[in-house]
Motif scaffolding. Sequence first.
Motif, PDB file in Angstrom:
ATOM      1  N   TYR A 154       0.838  -1.202   0.000  1.00  0.00           N
ATOM      2  CA  TYR A 154       0.000   0.000   0.000  1.00  0.00           C
ATOM      3  C   TYR A 154       0.875   1.256   0.000  1.00  0.00           C
ATOM      4  CZ  TYR A 154      -3.469   3.404   1.583  1.00  0.00           C
ATOM      5  OH  TYR A 154      -4.277   4.506   1.692  1.00  0.00           O
ATOM      6  N   GLU A 155       1.906   1.243   0.822  1.00  0.00           N
ATOM      7  CA  GLU A 155       2.801   2.400   0.915  1.00  0.00           C
ATOM      8  C   GLU A 155       3.551   2.634  -0.393  1.00  0.00           C
ATOM      9  OE1 GLU A 155       4.304   5.689   3.032  1.00  0.00           O
ATOM     10  OE2 GLU A 155       2.643   4.343   3.462  1.00  0.00           O
ATOM     11  N   ARG A 171       1.043   4.054  -2.844  1.00  0.00           N
ATOM     12  CA  ARG A 171       0.700   5.428  -2.457  1.00  0.00           C
ATOM     13  C   ARG A 171       1.825   6.399  -2.836  1.00  0.00           C
ATOM     14  NH1 ARG A 171       1.059   8.975   1.556  1.00  0.00           N
ATOM     15  NH2 ARG A 171       2.540   7.755   2.744  1.00  0.00           N
ATOM     16  N   THR A 185       1.596   9.366  -5.718  1.00  0.00           N
ATOM     17  CA  THR A 185       1.869  10.770  -5.377  1.00  0.00           C
ATOM     18  C   THR A 185       2.960  11.343  -6.270  1.00  0.00           C
ATOM     19  OG1 THR A 185       1.236  10.356  -3.088  1.00  0.00           O
ATOM     20  CG2 THR A 185       2.548  12.322  -3.504  1.00  0.00           C
TER      21      THR A 185
END
Length: 187
Positions: free
Chosen positions: A139-140, A143, A147
């Motif tokens: 997930y990180e 993400r 971004t």
Amino acid sequence: KCSVWGTTTSLRKRAKAVAPEGWKISKINIALGYQQNTTKMISRKEPDERARKALTYIRTAAKLAVLKDQRLDVCEVAGIRRLVYGVGVSLPSPALLDEIRTAIIKTSWSEQRQMASPFLIMAFPLKAHRADPASSCWYEVLRNARTTLKHDERARGLFTRIWEADEDRIPGPVFTMKEVAKNLGGN
């Protein structure tokens, strides 16, 4: 903090020739918890070290005399947040992620239900992107990539060129993203 490095053996030799006496020519630099890898070898040293620290916090949380939900909160805040810091550069080893998953389940789930599927436990009663170490890392990575690619047009072009390159093991954020895609069943 200064370092001298080269991306190939010949460049490292040239750098050593011009570097001040006593300076080490490094292949991997670690600063502010991030690692800079200048070789084609994938290094999991820093993320594995962070994963071991997270595991220590999670095992400590298991000993707290509080409700299981509160122990899980401590695991998420003290353990998982430490684990995912800087994970966009390189993922921790899968064996350590499995060990952390087991520790979290023991901390937040009944000891009498040892035969329960860890993946079902992480998916239903817990929030996988916050409690499951592998899902949290993936997930990180997603993400961070979203971004970066959303706000930097130059990064999009570079990301695409590296993603489509024949070279399959260029260490860094794109390789990490490829690892995540492979783990999620993509190509």
